[in-house]
Design a protein around this motif. Sequence first.
Motif, PDB file in Angstrom:
ATOM      1  N   GLN A  87     -55.636 -49.672  30.547  1.00 10.79           N
ATOM      2  CA  GLN A  87     -56.546 -50.459  31.385  1.00 10.79           C
ATOM      3  C   GLN A  87     -58.004 -50.211  31.001  1.00 10.79           C
ATOM      4  O   GLN A  87     -58.824 -51.139  31.017  1.00 10.79           O
ATOM      5  CB  GLN A  87     -56.297 -50.138  32.854  1.00 10.79           C
ATOM      6  CG  GLN A  87     -54.973 -50.681  33.363  1.00 10.79           C
ATOM      7  CD  GLN A  87     -54.568 -50.123  34.706  1.00 10.79           C
ATOM      8  OE1 GLN A  87     -55.111 -49.100  35.164  1.00 10.79           O
ATOM      9  NE2 GLN A  87     -53.617 -50.759  35.366  1.00 10.79           N
ATOM     10  N   SER A 186     -55.984 -59.701  27.155  1.00 14.12           N
ATOM     11  CA  SER A 186     -55.257 -59.320  28.382  1.00 14.12           C
ATOM     12  C   SER A 186     -56.061 -59.717  29.614  1.00 14.12           C
ATOM     13  O   SER A 186     -56.381 -58.899  30.497  1.00 14.12           O
ATOM     14  CB  SER A 186     -54.968 -57.811  28.394  1.00 14.12           C
ATOM     15  OG  SER A 186     -54.190 -57.425  27.292  1.00 14.12           O
ATOM     16  N   VAL A 189     -54.869 -58.847  33.289  1.00 17.78           N
ATOM     17  CA  VAL A 189     -55.120 -57.452  33.664  1.00 17.78           C
ATOM     18  C   VAL A 189     -56.605 -57.244  33.954  1.00 17.78           C
ATOM     19  O   VAL A 189     -56.979 -56.630  34.954  1.00 17.78           O
ATOM     20  CB  VAL A 189     -54.655 -56.499  32.541  1.00 17.78           C
ATOM     21  CG1 VAL A 189     -55.037 -55.049  32.866  1.00 17.78           C
ATOM     22  CG2 VAL A 189     -53.156 -56.617  32.320  1.00 17.78           C
ATOM     23  N   ASN A 220     -43.864 -56.822  38.314  1.00 15.78           N
ATOM     24  CA  ASN A 220     -43.944 -55.404  37.951  1.00 15.78           C
ATOM     25  C   ASN A 220     -45.352 -54.945  37.636  1.00 15.78           C
ATOM     26  O   ASN A 220     -45.693 -53.769  37.794  1.00 15.78           O
ATOM     27  CB  ASN A 220     -43.034 -55.114  36.757  1.00 15.78           C
ATOM     28  CG  ASN A 220     -41.566 -55.089  37.141  1.00 15.78           C
ATOM     29  OD1 ASN A 220     -41.235 -54.987  38.320  1.00 15.78           O
ATOM     30  ND2 ASN A 220     -40.682 -55.177  36.160  1.00 15.78           N
ATOM     31  N   TYR A 221     -46.213 -55.863  37.193  1.00 12.79           N
ATOM     32  CA  TYR A 221     -47.555 -55.465  36.781  1.00 12.79           C
ATOM     33  C   TYR A 221     -48.354 -54.847  37.927  1.00 12.79           C
ATOM     34  O   TYR A 221     -49.269 -54.032  37.699  1.00 12.79           O
ATOM     35  CB  TYR A 221     -48.312 -56.670  36.215  1.00 12.79           C
ATOM     36  CG  TYR A 221     -48.811 -57.653  37.243  1.00 12.79           C
ATOM     37  CD1 TYR A 221     -50.080 -57.533  37.803  1.00 12.79           C
ATOM     38  CD2 TYR A 221     -48.002 -58.703  37.687  1.00 12.79           C
ATOM     39  CE1 TYR A 221     -50.537 -58.431  38.756  1.00 12.79           C
ATOM     40  CE2 TYR A 221     -48.455 -59.600  38.643  1.00 12.79           C
ATOM     41  CZ  TYR A 221     -49.711 -59.463  39.170  1.00 12.79           C
ATOM     42  OH  TYR A 221     -50.152 -60.336  40.119  1.00 12.79           O
ATOM     43  N   LYS A 222     -48.035 -55.196  39.159  1.00  7.60           N
ATOM     44  CA  LYS A 222     -48.843 -54.745  40.293  1.00  7.60           C
ATOM     45  C   LYS A 222     -48.752 -53.245  40.507  1.00  7.60           C
ATOM     46  O   LYS A 222     -49.684 -52.626  41.034  1.00  7.60           O
ATOM     47  CB  LYS A 222     -48.430 -55.488  41.563  1.00  7.60           C
ATOM     48  CG  LYS A 222     -48.663 -56.995  41.465  1.00  7.60           C
ATOM     49  CD  LYS A 222     -48.302 -57.731  42.730  1.00  7.60           C
ATOM     50  CE  LYS A 222     -48.539 -59.229  42.569  1.00  7.60           C
ATOM     51  NZ  LYS A 222     -48.274 -60.006  43.776  1.00  7.60           N
ATOM     52  N   ARG A 224     -48.891 -51.038  38.362  1.00  9.10           N
ATOM     53  CA  ARG A 224     -49.632 -50.310  37.330  1.00  9.10           C
ATOM     54  C   ARG A 224     -51.053 -49.968  37.748  1.00  9.10           C
ATOM     55  O   ARG A 224     -51.758 -49.268  37.028  1.00  9.10           O
ATOM     56  CB  ARG A 224     -49.650 -51.117  36.033  1.00  9.10           C
ATOM     57  CG  ARG A 224     -48.257 -51.374  35.462  1.00  9.10           C
ATOM     58  CD  ARG A 224     -48.320 -51.942  34.070  1.00  9.10           C
ATOM     59  NE  ARG A 224     -46.959 -52.182  33.567  1.00  9.10           N
ATOM     60  CZ  ARG A 224     -46.419 -53.382  33.425  1.00  9.10           C
ATOM     61  NH1 ARG A 224     -47.131 -54.454  33.712  1.00  9.10           N
ATOM     62  NH2 ARG A 224     -45.190 -53.530  32.975  1.00  9.10           N
ATOM     63  N   THR A 245     -44.247 -46.538  36.172  1.00  2.38           N
ATOM     64  CA  THR A 245     -45.042 -47.739  35.957  1.00  2.38           C
ATOM     65  C   THR A 245     -44.475 -48.585  34.834  1.00  2.38           C
ATOM     66  O   THR A 245     -45.136 -49.488  34.336  1.00  2.38           O
ATOM     67  CB  THR A 245     -46.499 -47.395  35.635  1.00  2.38           C
ATOM     68  OG1 THR A 245     -46.533 -46.589  34.436  1.00  2.38           O
ATOM     69  CG2 THR A 245     -47.137 -46.629  36.765  1.00  2.38           C
TER      70      THR A 245
END
Length: 246
Positions: A87, A186, A189, A220-222, A224, A245
């Motif tokens: 990130q 990305s 994100v 699923n990304y949430k 992270r 994660t």
Amino acid sequence: MKIRVADLCALRFYATPEHDCSYLPDRQARTLFVDPRADIDRNLYSQLSELGFRRSGGHIYRPHCEQCQACISVRVPVAEFNPSKTQRRIENRNADLIVRAVPCQLTHEYYALYERYINQRHADGDMYPPSPDQFFNFLVEGTVDSCFYEFRNQEGTLLAVAVSDILEQGMSALYTFYDPDMEWRSLGVYAVIWQIRQTARSGKEWLYLGYWVEDCRKMNYKIRYRPLEMLINSEWRRLSPEASTD
């Protein structure tokens, strides 16, 4: 956020019949809606968000399934946000972008980007095929205190739009659409990271990310974004730091 029971008791709620679940195959779902005729101001909407409600166009809703609790409201306590190495790289990679808040509206530029995004990224989802009416009903109609955050490069090209609701206690990230050909950035994100930072800059506490569904790949990304809080049995609980994660 203080919940005022008297405010909520004055509202009418309606439950839908069972319908196909958007997240999990072979399951039936029900949805609880706030009466669309109700006068919802920022404070009341903020209270509803604290209870797991979310907005889609002119409708404020939350899952209301009797036999399933898979949809879990999640939020990020922004002052404690601890980005992962990935990130951080994404944030640095997009530091050149210019972000501007504008009113929610349907324009040719916004719709062209939205149409490309849906056609290339979500042709298997409920939003396909896109249309201007769908865009308006989903992202423009029914806004409370809402805005579009434009993400543009130095040349002024629109790369992404994040749709956000402004709450008393934070912000609610409703939807993001972006240039599907800019995978290296990305952008999805980055839009979440930017909204976390923006919520902190505004002196508010939480960025609400909607619903996380453990067995739904697209959700699923949430998980992270850490730390993360989940609304379980009407109580916001901090997700264990050791939780996966992947």
